[in-house]
Design an enzyme around this catalytic site. Structure first.
Site, mmCIF file in Angstrom:
data_model
loop_
_atom_site.group_PDB
_atom_site.id
_atom_site.type_symbol
_atom_site.label_atom_id
_atom_site.label_comp_id
_atom_site.label_asym_id
_atom_site.label_seq_id
_atom_site.Cartn_x
_atom_site.Cartn_y
_atom_site.Cartn_z
ATOM 1 C CB SER A 249 -0.958 0.015 1.196
ATOM 2 O OG SER A 249 -0.252 0.026 2.414
ATOM 3 C CE LYS A 294 -3.111 1.469 5.158
ATOM 4 N NZ LYS A 294 -2.841 0.818 3.855
#
Length: 361
Positions: A249, A294
């Site tokens: 990611s 996140k």
């Protein structure tokens, strides 16, 4: 009379002993439950906002020091196998997700799961280097070595033959330029058709025979999970030090940081920029998990901009969950709930992120 007195005295002593034993037993059980809830891991994982990390701490380009103001940050999710106490904490705490062991690791051991994520990280780094060098006009090639085997389906005829970290180099003696080409080829074969796989294991070239099976997605295949095994060739010396960090990611943010250092364009302009998203060889940005978590980590780190993938939700996912959101929708909702002033910027490819930073200079 004496007999009754003795019996009564003994009965009283017995009752007192039972009362003491009862409280001792209750105390012992309470201590056991406390220790169990604190220290015994259950088959569940707790996912929470991790940290936002300056990419310069894990990456160098041509061994030069990047001392420009601001930073590019990749964002991590903290994940741990949960105890009962942690599960209770997770149920009561916002921006905390609980997943089963099967959902998280696919049934693999923690060591194998970590190893699989390291392969994803390696592929992500190679794609980021290739894409950044290409955008900067540098000479670079991304050589396809095959596909890493990440898992083998229970109904695959290659179960027990192909192992984690083996590299499939060909199918029916055909070679491919990407895992997508390999998947397209095997999906076009007939169900039950014999198939031969060429692969390397522990540095040795091997071959195995099996057959085409029906996959869970309805397509035909050989029944393995895979990720590209690639190597970058360039005169530029780009070094990563990401021990202990796995997954794909951070690809987008790696690409932006490398590109900015190569061109000395200073797209950061002193800003703290965070983001998430995989990066493909063609520059497209792929979806990730834990977008909301996140956002929380990036907001805590003081990020001003947060890049996030904005790809349509897969039809199969929507069919199973009509309320499923895109990564961008998840991130935007989290930022709104936090009351964050951070700009949530949706992207589908790396060029969109570069263009956004240029316009904001």
């Amino acid at each position: 009379m004496k007999i009754l007195q003795v019996f009564s005295s003994n009965l009283k002593a017995l009752r007192q002993w039972i009362k003491q034993f009862k409280w001792w037993l209750i105390g012992a059980l309470a201590a056991f439950l406390l220790l169990f809830s604190l220290f015994v891991p259950l088959p569940y994982y707790l996912e929470m906002p991790g940290g936002a990390y300056d990419i310069r701490s894990v990456l160098t380009v041509d061994d030069r020091k990047d001392d420009q103001e601001g930073s590019y940050n990749f964002v991590a999710v903290s994940m741990s196998q949960a105890t009962l106490a942690q599960l209770i904490y997770g149920w009561l705490t916002p921006f905390t997700e609980i997943t089963s062991m099967q959902e998280t690791t696919g049934g693999y051991s923690n060591d194998d799961y970590i190893r699989m994520n390291q392969f994803y990280m390696e592929t992500s780094q190679n794609n980021a280097v290739y894409q950044a060098l290409s955008l900067a006009g540098e000479e670079v090639s991304l050589d396809y070595m095959g596909v890493y085997v990440l898992n083998v389906n229970e109904n695959s005829s290659f179960k027990g033959i192909l192992q984690l970290a083996d590299t499939v180099t060909g199918v029916n003696s055909r070679t491919f330029s990407s895992s997508a080409d390999l998947i397209d080829y095997v999906s076009g074969l007939e169900l039950g058709e014999p198939v031969t796989v060429q692969y390397t294991s522990d540095g040795k070239a091997k071959e195995a025979e099996g057959k085409i099976i029906r996959l869970e997605n309805g397509k035909n295949g050989i029944g393995i999970g895979l990720v590209d095994h690639t190597e970058v060739n360039s005169d530029k010396d780009i070094v990563f030090s990401t021990d202990g960090v796995g997954g794909p990611s951070a690809g987008l943010m790696f690409t932006l940081d490398i590109y900015d250092q190569l061109t000395e364009e200073d797209l950061r302009q002193g800003r703290v920029i965070a983001g998430t998203g995989t990066i493909e060889k063609d520059g497209s940005v792929g979806d990730i998990g834990g977008a909301a978590l996140k956002v929380v980590a990036a907001d805590k780190a003081g990020a001003e901009i947060f890049f996030v993938p904005n790809n349509p939700v897969d039809e199969a996912v929507l069919k199973a969950d009509p309320a499923a959101k895109t990564n961008y929708e998840e991130a935007a909702a989290a930022a709104k709930e936090l009351g964050s002033k951070m700009k949530i910027v949706p992207v589908t490819n790396v060029q969109e992120a570069i263009d956004y930073l240029r316009k904001q200079d």
